[in-house]
Design an enzyme around this catalytic site. Structure first.
Site, PDB file in Angstrom:
ATOM      1  N   ASN A  26      15.624 -51.734  27.091  1.00  0.00           N
ATOM      2  CA  ASN A  26      14.674 -51.527  25.982  1.00  0.00           C
ATOM      3  C   ASN A  26      15.058 -52.284  24.708  1.00  0.00           C
ATOM      4  O   ASN A  26      14.196 -52.595  23.891  1.00  0.00           O
ATOM      5  CB  ASN A  26      14.433 -50.037  25.721  1.00  0.00           C
ATOM      6  CG  ASN A  26      15.685 -49.294  25.349  1.00  0.00           C
ATOM      7  OD1 ASN A  26      16.790 -49.797  25.535  1.00  0.00           O
ATOM      8  ND2 ASN A  26      15.517 -48.103  24.819  1.00  0.00           N
TER       9      ASN A  26
ATOM     10  N   CYS B 128      15.248 -44.652  22.921  1.00  0.00           N
ATOM     11  CA  CYS B 128      15.834 -43.324  23.163  1.00  0.00           C
ATOM     12  C   CYS B 128      15.743 -42.447  21.923  1.00  0.00           C
ATOM     13  O   CYS B 128      15.968 -41.249  22.014  1.00  0.00           O
ATOM     14  CB  CYS B 128      17.257 -43.444  23.686  1.00  0.00           C
ATOM     15  SG  CYS B 128      18.220 -44.596  22.743  1.00  0.00           S
TER      16      CYS B 128
ATOM     17  N   GLU C  37      28.224 -45.457  17.944  1.00  0.00           N
ATOM     18  CA  GLU C  37      28.179 -46.922  17.891  1.00  0.00           C
ATOM     19  C   GLU C  37      27.748 -47.368  16.501  1.00  0.00           C
ATOM     20  O   GLU C  37      27.107 -46.619  15.766  1.00  0.00           O
ATOM     21  CB  GLU C  37      27.204 -47.448  18.946  1.00  0.00           C
ATOM     22  CG  GLU C  37      27.681 -47.111  20.344  1.00  0.00           C
ATOM     23  CD  GLU C  37      26.935 -47.865  21.430  1.00  0.00           C
ATOM     24  OE1 GLU C  37      25.738 -48.116  21.275  1.00  0.00           O
ATOM     25  OE2 GLU C  37      27.584 -48.221  22.424  1.00  0.00           O
TER      26      GLU C  37
ATOM     27  N   GLU D 177      25.805 -43.490  25.588  1.00  0.00           N
ATOM     28  CA  GLU D 177      24.627 -43.257  24.751  1.00  0.00           C
ATOM     29  C   GLU D 177      23.487 -43.014  25.729  1.00  0.00           C
ATOM     30  O   GLU D 177      22.980 -43.943  26.348  1.00  0.00           O
ATOM     31  CB  GLU D 177      24.405 -44.488  23.853  1.00  0.00           C
ATOM     32  CG  GLU D 177      23.592 -44.187  22.633  1.00  0.00           C
ATOM     33  CD  GLU D 177      22.128 -44.466  22.884  1.00  0.00           C
ATOM     34  OE1 GLU D 177      21.402 -43.506  23.251  1.00  0.00           O
ATOM     35  OE2 GLU D 177      21.720 -45.623  22.729  1.00  0.00           O
TER      36      GLU D 177
END
Ligand code: ADP
Length: 528
Positions: free
Chosen positions: A198, A333, A508, A299
């Protein structure tokens, strides 16, 4: 003897289907591989600073075709390129290359690592138009969004080139006169990095920027839908002078992902796994990591609630909802999965949201300037949205707008709003990952928090309120890693990205992102 054909076939040849990419197909539409920027189009694994086995960019070897897989345009289904289909052997070779490059990269000064990351950033910026075209071609997102992604992706290299020079240890006050106690921060070692489709570019740089700044070397396995962006980044890394073996990329098809994933994540020389993708795959990789106790960053999926309280500014909430929900056609997400709207403001919000969607959202080819909504990534993704809509309607939801495949066909789906949604519907319990906005009406703040916090994942959460006390209460009580308060777009390289519960482990970006690639070493210096 294998017959050799030109890689860029004449119009109308098998993997450049005539109906989709006819003669005269304007390059700006980017409908087939022939229109991808040749300077950055790479199709071989990048291992130890080499395109393996040798870069055959100008020929297409039929004997090799068995070991390649097609990259398809999500918008047209056209074949963009055939990419090497790596397996466990290539994964192991890449780990060896990263292992061999590790001591020199670790020993390089922080200034040197910083300089090379900065040069890579500069090259991304110089090539931003081509990188964006590749993203739109293989991912489908509108070109404007793809440009945004390239800048965001490049900024991670810039940010971590700066952070590389700010890795500090500690000196701890001594418990004994004849000793001194120090803390060093050292790179973890070789990192295996597995990324999703994505954000084909940003999900790589967010991890690799931090890893390289810390002194780690990496092997990247990009998503099968979007390997071309990863390979383009490898080309630029090479041009930037990142030493051979420091950054390796091994593309593979979906059927090979398990084999490659297992080879990477169980390899004794791999010290760290960083993954972005589904919770289901994350759990598989965590099991692999357990056997040799590797450090992990995960993640994973989210189920972001978007709560609109009665005190909210409804226009601000609608603008935030549009930006947060429909970016990348709902395929991020952190996209809100469902909307929880308090009863006093509910009807106004639903009316204004569907009105704004009709006025502002345009479904179409990502290469079309007017497009805001590209195709979904593949047929499976469209089927999931269809399933969620069907399930909700069968359980009493009301269709406000959209609700079916778009007339363009293929992987296009209409931006959709459902109201009268309840918590037993699939769209409230599973991540839809598409352009569906289901609205649940609630009475009290406690009820909204209970619905939001019932999820076993917790990545992002959003809420709109003008009540300062409520803002503090809800921000503190939402069980997520990231909260947007009166704001629908929260990602920034300077800020920590990550989730709680089954949304993952670690953070992150930001100053925290570096810690994921550093070990703390305590040195007790005695006999003084
Ligand atoms: P999605 O369903 O959105 O593709 P996945 O979690 O399946 O999400 O995929 C994210 C990344 O994980 C991709 O690069 C994919 O190839 C990879 N992947 C999927 N299954 C495995 C596996 N068993 N081992 C290693 N990587 C995997």
């Amino acid at each position: 003897m294998a017959s050799r054909l030109p890689l860029r076939p004449p119009w109308g040849w098998a993997w450049c289907p005539a109906p989709l990419c006819p003669p005269g197909c304007p390059p700006s539409r980017g409908l087939c591989g022939a229109h991808l920027p040749a300077a950055l189009l790479r199709t071989r694994p990048f291992v130890g600073g080499q395109w393996m086995p040798a870069d055959q960019a100008l020929t297409f070897d039929l004997a090799q075709a068995r070991a390649t897989f097609p990259v398809l345009s999500p918008g047209t289904g056209a074949h963009l390129a055939r990419v090497s289909d790596c397996g466990a052997a290539e994964a192991r070779a890449a780990v060896t290359a990263a292992w061999q490059a590790r001591p020199a990269w670790h020993r390089a000064s922080a200034q040197e690592r910083s300089r090379l990351l900065r040069r890579w950033f500069d090259l991304m910026i110089q090539n931003k138009d081509d990188l964006a075209k590749i993203i739109t071609a293989e991912n489908g997102k509108p070109l404007k969004e793809a440009h945004g992604e390239v800048l965001y992706a490049a900024q991670f290299l810039e940010w971590f080139s700066e952070e590389a020079r700010r890795i500090y240890g500690d000196i701890i006050s001594t418990p004994a006169q004849n000793r001194r106690n120090l803390v060093l921060k050292q790179p973890v070692g070789v990192a295996a990095i597995i990324t999703p489709w994505n954000f084909p570019s940003a999900m790589i740089t967010r991890k690799v920027g931090a890893a390289l700044a810390a002194g780690c070397t990496v092997v990247v396995k990009p998503a099968e839908d979007t390997p071309l962006s990863a390979l383009a980044l490898a080309e630029l890394a090479s041009q930037a002078g990142i030493p051979a073996g420091v950054f390796n990329v091994i593309p593979c098809s979906r059927p090979k992902a398990k084999e490659v994933g297992e080879a990477l994540c169980t390899h004794p020389l791999v010290a760290k796994i960083s993954f972005t993708g589904s919770t289901a795959t994350g759990k598989i990789l965590l099991r692999y990591a357990a056997d040799s106790v590797k450090k992990v960053s995960m993640e994973l999926g989210g189920l972001a609630p978007f709560i609109v309280f009665d005190s909210a500014d409804v226009d601000q909430a609608v603008a935030g909802a549009l930006a947060a929900k429909f970016r990348n056609s709902g395929q991020t997400c952190v996209c809100p999965n469902h909307f929880l709207v308090q009863k006093g403001i509910h009807d106004a919000f639903v009316g204004k949201l569907s009105g704004a969607m009709k006025a502002q959202l345009r479904v179409g080819s990502g290469f079309d300037e007017a497009t805001t909504q590209g195709p979904l990534i593949n047929e499976k993704a469209v089927e999931k949205v269809e399933k969620h809509v069907r399930d909700a309607l069968s359980k009493g939801a009301t269709l406000v707008t959209g609700g079916k495949r778009h007339e363009s066909g293929g992987n296009f789906y209409e931006p959709t709003v459902l109201s009268d949604v309840s918590t037993d519907m699939l769209c409230s319990r599973e991540e839809t990952f598409g352009p569906l906005a289901p609205v649940i009406k609630f009475d009290t703040e406690e009820e909204a928090l209970a619905i939001a916090n019932a999820a076993d994942v917790g990545l992002a959460g959003y809420f709109y309120s003008q009540d300062p006390a409520q803002i503090w209460r809800v921000a503190e009580q939402l069980e997520v890693g990231m909260v947007g308060v009166n704001e629908g777009l929260l990602s920034a390289v300077e800020c920590p990205f990550g989730g709680v519960k089954q949304s993952g482990l670690g953070r992150e970006g930001s100053k925290y992102g570096l810690d994921e690639y550093l070990e703390v070493k305590y040195v007790c210096y005695g006999g003084l």
